[in-house]
Scaffold this active site. Structure first.
Site, PDB file in Angstrom:
ATOM      1  N   ASP A   1      -8.834  -5.909   0.457  1.00 33.51           N
ATOM      2  CA  ASP A   1      -7.929  -6.309   1.534  1.00 33.51           C
ATOM      3  C   ASP A   1      -8.549  -5.820   2.830  1.00 33.51           C
ATOM      4  OD1 ASP A   1      -7.055  -3.343   1.197  1.00 33.51           O
ATOM      5  OD2 ASP A   1      -6.092  -3.990   3.047  1.00 33.51           O
TER       6      ASP A   1
ATOM      7  N   CYS B   1     -11.196 -26.745   5.456  1.00 31.37           N
ATOM      8  CA  CYS B   1      -9.917 -26.226   5.964  1.00 31.37           C
ATOM      9  C   CYS B   1      -9.318 -27.185   7.006  1.00 31.37           C
ATOM     10  CB  CYS B   1     -10.089 -24.812   6.532  1.00 31.37           C
ATOM     11  SG  CYS B   1     -10.667 -24.731   8.233  1.00 31.37           S
TER      12      CYS B   1
ATOM     13  N   HIS C   1      -9.115 -20.918   9.508  1.00 29.38           N
ATOM     14  CA  HIS C   1     -10.497 -21.064   9.032  1.00 29.38           C
ATOM     15  C   HIS C   1     -11.008 -19.777   8.371  1.00 29.38           C
ATOM     16  CE1 HIS C   1     -14.683 -21.844   8.504  1.00 29.38           C
ATOM     17  NE2 HIS C   1     -14.860 -20.640   8.991  1.00 29.38           N
TER      18      HIS C   1
ATOM     19  N   CYS D   1     -16.884 -27.144   5.796  1.00 31.59           N
ATOM     20  CA  CYS D   1     -15.630 -26.482   5.430  1.00 31.59           C
ATOM     21  C   CYS D   1     -14.498 -27.497   5.295  1.00 31.59           C
ATOM     22  CB  CYS D   1     -15.285 -25.430   6.482  1.00 31.59           C
ATOM     23  SG  CYS D   1     -13.735 -24.573   6.160  1.00 31.59           S
TER      24      CYS D   1
ATOM     25  N   CYS E   1     -11.234 -27.108  10.403  1.00 29.45           N
ATOM     26  CA  CYS E   1     -12.542 -27.774  10.448  1.00 29.45           C
ATOM     27  C   CYS E   1     -12.451 -29.275  10.216  1.00 29.45           C
ATOM     28  CB  CYS E   1     -13.485 -27.136   9.435  1.00 29.45           C
ATOM     29  SG  CYS E   1     -13.934 -25.454   9.904  1.00 29.45           S
TER      30      CYS E   1
ATOM     31  N   ASP F   1       0.847  -1.187   0.000  1.00 34.15           N
ATOM     32  CA  ASP F   1       0.000   0.000   0.000  1.00 34.15           C
ATOM     33  C   ASP F   1       0.889   1.245   0.000  1.00 34.15           C
ATOM     34  OD1 ASP F   1       1.013   0.240   2.490  1.00 34.15           O
ATOM     35  OD2 ASP F   1      -0.887   0.224   3.543  1.00 34.15           O
TER      36      ASP F   1
END
Ligand SMILES: [Zn+2]
Length: 370
Positions: free
Chosen positions: A264, A304, A333, A302, A307, A90
């Site tokens: 973002d 991930c 997650h 999920c 999970c 940025d």
């Protein structure tokens, strides 16, 4: 090297592809924030596992510590942090604005004192480009003044003139265009005519993409959506649009619906570390007593790591005990969910089912899971 191709649209939602030296980015895209050269609690390997395509670094923070010359000496930010995929840095404008009493804005640039040791510094548009060229991110941002909210119209008008001048100076100072893309930042507060002026003048300067800054700084959500809707009709269709610092899952979808490609925000990571977890069913406050003996995963659907291996009860225990692993698991997650949401959005656009997807997803995202 950098290019963007708009591949499909559905309603006003867009799916595209960006090419950078460190790989391709499919849009819409959410970029996890790695303020100090690290997405807090995540290793680069874990970022790959949650399917992050690009991460963000903060010019101001990296300039203060450890310093852009040190990072350059290490071979650039990618090398220094061992992330071989795209990075965006940025402009530092937002951080410098946040310093409030510690800074003084002039036409030349911003004089400020470090928030760490009070040492004096100056950011000019040329300096900000020099720092970002040294860091070597794939996408860099031109220096802007981000007016606080609320600000008078007169203030925003004057600030915009400065930002436009800085954009031109930064573009002139930019030499590394064979390896990096430079985005301009549209400012103008909540005033449509100022936003239009900002966008048109930046488009005249021909940037590789356009950030929309100065939103999500305290204005009403309707104002934010009104401005992104408005800019959707002005910004060029063949360049990426990046809504800076936004937001919740529903914010992302509502702004994809207004032609935004990139986002973002620290929200998924920061909230996760405190035990507030984003899911497709809404926000889960994992410290709640009802999860004490709940042995199901955060989200049974999920995929991930968190999970597929751990229960709500265990994660609640870790977060309550302030254990590092708790923060890591909730972050994994929430980032996975953000990435998956963007992939689902892209698929819906691809299949021209955007409106159906939006109608299906929006009702649950802002709820607190009960
Ligand atoms: Zn999960």
């Amino acid at each position: 090297m950098f290019n963007f191709t708009l591949q499909k649209t559905s309603g006003k939602a867009r799916a595209g592809i960006m090419k950078t030296e460190h790989g391709e980015i499919l849009t819409p895209v959410f970029m996890p924030v790695g303020t100090l050269g690290t997405v807090k609690a995540m290793s680069p390997k874990e970022l790959e596992e949650v399917q992050a395509q690009i991460i963000l670094g903060n010019t101001y923070h990296l300039y203060i510590r450890p310093g852009h010359t040190l990072i350059q000496k290490a071979g650039g930010l990618h090398q220094f942090i061992s992330w071989n995929h795209p990075i965006l840095t940025d402009s530092g404008g937002f951080q410098v604005m946040s310093l409030a009493a510690l800074r003084k804005i002039s036409k030349e640039g911003v004089k400020f004192q470090s928030h760490i040791d009070g040492s004096p510094h100056i950011f000019t548009p040329e300096k900000v480009i020099e720092i970002q060229e040294a860091l070597g991110a794939d996408i860099i941002m031109s220096f802007d003044e981000c007016p606080p909210y609320p600000s008078t119209r007169k203030y925003v008008e004057k600030s915009l003139a400065t930002t436009l001048d800085w954009a031109e100076r930064g573009k002139k100072a930019f030499t590394n265009y064979k390896h990096q893309a430079l985005f301009g930042i549209v400012q103008g507060g909540i005033y449509e005519d100022l936003r239009e002026k900002s966008a048109l003048e930046l488009m005249e300067m021909d940037f590789d993409g356009y950030g929309i800054g100065g939103l999500a700084v305290g204005e009403e959500k309707e104002d934010l959506l009104r401005i992104t809707s408005f800019l959707n009709d002005i910004l060029p269709i063949d360049k990426p649009r990046y809504l800076m610092g936004v937001g919740t899952p529903s914010d992302l979808l509502n702004n994809i619906d207004r032609g935004i490609d990139m986002f973002d925000c620290v929200m998924p990571t920061r909230n996760a570390r405190k035990g507030s977890i984003f899911t497709r069913y809404g926000k889960m406050i994992i410290k709640a007593a009802r999860y004490k003996d709940d042995f199901s995963p955060i989200d049974p659907l999920c995929g991930c790591y968190t999970c597929t291996h751990f229960s709500r009860a265990y994660i609640r225990h870790l977060i309550t005990m302030n254990e590092i692993l708790g923060m890591r698991l909730t972050t994994i997650h929430s980032l996975w969910f953000y990435q998956e949401l963007m992939q689902m959005a892209r698929k819906a656009i691809w299949e021209n089912k955007w409106n159906e997807f939006l109608a299906e997803m929006l009702p649950t995202l802002d709820r607190i899971v009960q």
